[in-house]
Design an enzyme around this catalytic site. Sequence first.
Site, PDB file in Angstrom:
ATOM      1  CE1 TYR A  62      30.887  57.597 -93.874  1.00 14.30           C
ATOM      2  CE2 TYR A  62      29.346  59.389 -94.283  1.00 14.30           C
ATOM      3  CZ  TYR A  62      30.599  58.946 -93.904  1.00 14.30           C
ATOM      4  OH  TYR A  62      31.586  59.852 -93.570  1.00 14.30           O
ATOM      5  CD  GLN A  97      44.102  57.301 -87.504  1.00 16.66           C
ATOM      6  OE1 GLN A  97      44.003  58.482 -87.813  1.00 16.66           O
ATOM      7  NE2 GLN A  97      45.168  56.600 -87.805  1.00 16.66           N
ATOM      8  CG  HIS A 115      38.442  58.194 -86.438  1.00 17.84           C
ATOM      9  ND1 HIS A 115      39.385  58.424 -87.401  1.00 17.84           N
ATOM     10  CD2 HIS A 115      38.818  58.959 -85.375  1.00 17.84           C
ATOM     11  CE1 HIS A 115      40.299  59.282 -86.954  1.00 17.84           C
ATOM     12  NE2 HIS A 115      39.981  59.613 -85.710  1.00 17.84           N
ATOM     13  N   GLY A 182      50.113  52.286 -91.509  1.00 19.51           N
ATOM     14  CA  GLY A 182      49.225  52.761 -92.568  1.00 19.51           C
ATOM     15  C   GLY A 182      48.460  54.027 -92.233  1.00 19.51           C
ATOM     16  CD  GLU A 210      52.563  58.141 -99.827  1.00 21.37           C
ATOM     17  OE1 GLU A 210      52.438  58.730-100.888  1.00 21.37           O
ATOM     18  OE2 GLU A 210      51.652  58.029 -98.998  1.00 21.37           O
TER      19      GLU A 210
HETATM   20  N1  APR Z   1      50.624  49.652 -96.563  1.00 24.08           N
HETATM   21  C1  APR Z   1      51.015  50.573 -95.645  1.00 24.08           C
HETATM   22  N2  APR Z   1      50.739  51.875 -95.743  1.00 24.08           N
HETATM   23  C2  APR Z   1      50.024  52.267 -96.803  1.00 24.08           C
HETATM   24  C3  APR Z   1      49.575  51.385 -97.804  1.00 24.08           C
HETATM   25  C4  APR Z   1      49.919  50.011 -97.657  1.00 24.08           C
HETATM   26  N3  APR Z   1      49.540  49.093 -98.538  1.00 24.08           N
HETATM   27  N4  APR Z   1      48.884  52.084 -98.735  1.00 24.08           N
HETATM   28  C5  APR Z   1      48.901  53.352 -98.325  1.00 24.08           C
HETATM   29  N5  APR Z   1      49.592  53.474 -97.170  1.00 24.08           N
HETATM   30  C6  APR Z   1      49.830  54.674 -96.362  1.00 24.08           C
HETATM   31  C7  APR Z   1      49.948  55.949 -97.143  1.00 24.08           C
HETATM   32  O1  APR Z   1      51.302  56.150 -97.539  1.00 24.08           O
HETATM   33  C8  APR Z   1      49.466  56.987 -96.130  1.00 24.08           C
HETATM   34  O2  APR Z   1      50.560  57.501 -95.384  1.00 24.08           O
HETATM   35  O3  APR Z   1      48.704  54.825 -95.519  1.00 24.08           O
HETATM   36  C9  APR Z   1      48.562  56.201 -95.196  1.00 24.08           C
HETATM   37  C10 APR Z   1      47.093  56.543 -95.305  1.00 24.08           C
HETATM   38  O4  APR Z   1      46.919  57.859 -94.887  1.00 24.08           O
HETATM   39  P1  APR Z   1      45.504  58.583 -94.921  1.00 24.08           P
HETATM   40  O5  APR Z   1      44.880  58.367 -96.248  1.00 24.08           O
HETATM   41  O6  APR Z   1      45.710  59.976 -94.460  1.00 24.08           O
HETATM   42  O7  APR Z   1      44.626  57.752 -93.871  1.00 24.08           O
HETATM   43  P2  APR Z   1      44.574  57.880 -92.286  1.00 24.08           P
HETATM   44  O8  APR Z   1      45.895  58.288 -91.742  1.00 24.08           O
HETATM   45  O9  APR Z   1      43.972  56.620 -91.798  1.00 24.08           O
HETATM   46  O10 APR Z   1      43.538  59.056 -92.092  1.00 24.08           O
HETATM   47  C11 APR Z   1      43.174  59.384 -90.802  1.00 24.08           C
HETATM   48  O11 APR Z   1      41.521  60.908 -91.585  1.00 24.08           O
HETATM   49  O12 APR Z   1      39.824  61.353 -93.101  1.00 24.08           O
HETATM   50  C12 APR Z   1      40.127  61.015 -91.807  1.00 24.08           C
HETATM   51  O13 APR Z   1      38.784  59.934 -90.210  1.00 24.08           O
HETATM   52  C13 APR Z   1      39.509  59.699 -91.393  1.00 24.08           C
HETATM   53  O14 APR Z   1      40.416  57.910 -90.059  1.00 24.08           O
HETATM   54  C14 APR Z   1      40.708  58.826 -91.101  1.00 24.08           C
HETATM   55  C15 APR Z   1      41.756  59.837 -90.709  1.00 24.08           C
END
Ligand code: APR
Length: 245
Positions: A62, A97, A115, A182, A210
Amino acid sequence: METQVKFSKKDKVAILTGAGISAESGLKTFRDNNGLWENHPVEEVATPQGFNRNPRLVWKFYKQRASQLKKVEPNPGHYALKKLEDYLENNFNLITQNIDELHSRAGNKRILHMHGTLQFCICTKCGKRYKMGNIDLDEEIPKCKTCRAKLRPDIVWFGELPKYLDEIQSIMKSINYFIVIGTSGVVYPAAQLLQIAKQNRVYTIGVNLEVPLNMKYIDEFHQGKSGEILPKLVEQWINIVKENS
Ligand code: APR
């Protein structure tokens, strides 16, 4: 897809953001790397068990995230949401988040960090909360100034209850638009907010690179990068009304 939406200043809007909105600022998302977060399995660095097993490693991780944050800037997606808040004022609610502070650095005020954020840490024994800037980060495992127990980042890890759930619940009851940006729709309870919005007959909009897992609850989906899509969408959402009013 063209947006079907024009916001009046009376519309009540909630936004849920995830790691994707910060991707264009140079921060990695969680699920784009075989379940590794910056080369670490999430169980190692984002669970209470991981912290109990190896607090040194978790702190090192961190501290790296915090120093990485100093080198990145909000992107046009963050700034578009600031513009939307300026327009909707108290009818705007941002639930994120993300543990970065890029929304507040872009100027947004009405933010709930469900979070937690990297800005604070908390004592594992007495619960005293510290600003990261006010503790000795040279210590491998920073200690509470009051009771000398270990501090930990004030971040919600897997298996822990997200923050602000009461506030979020009441926001979800009050809105007529819900926008998710996102986020993969994998992690609960955040992922469930879309379903709740639909149950409440709220119009839902998604902006994501996606197709997210909870796509079936999205009425209007804009696929692509939020840094490119959001500035245009916000223009349309708030300008159409000005032209017609
Ligand atoms: N613009 C829009 N969407 C995007 C971009 C972009 N430039 N780049 C990536 N993405 C999308 C991806 O396609 C994916 O669906 O953002 C999403 C990110 O998903 P995750 O990596 O799963 O992140 P998140 O949903 O925020 O995760 C939720 O999981 O690990 C825990 O606590 C952590 O807050 C986090 C939670």
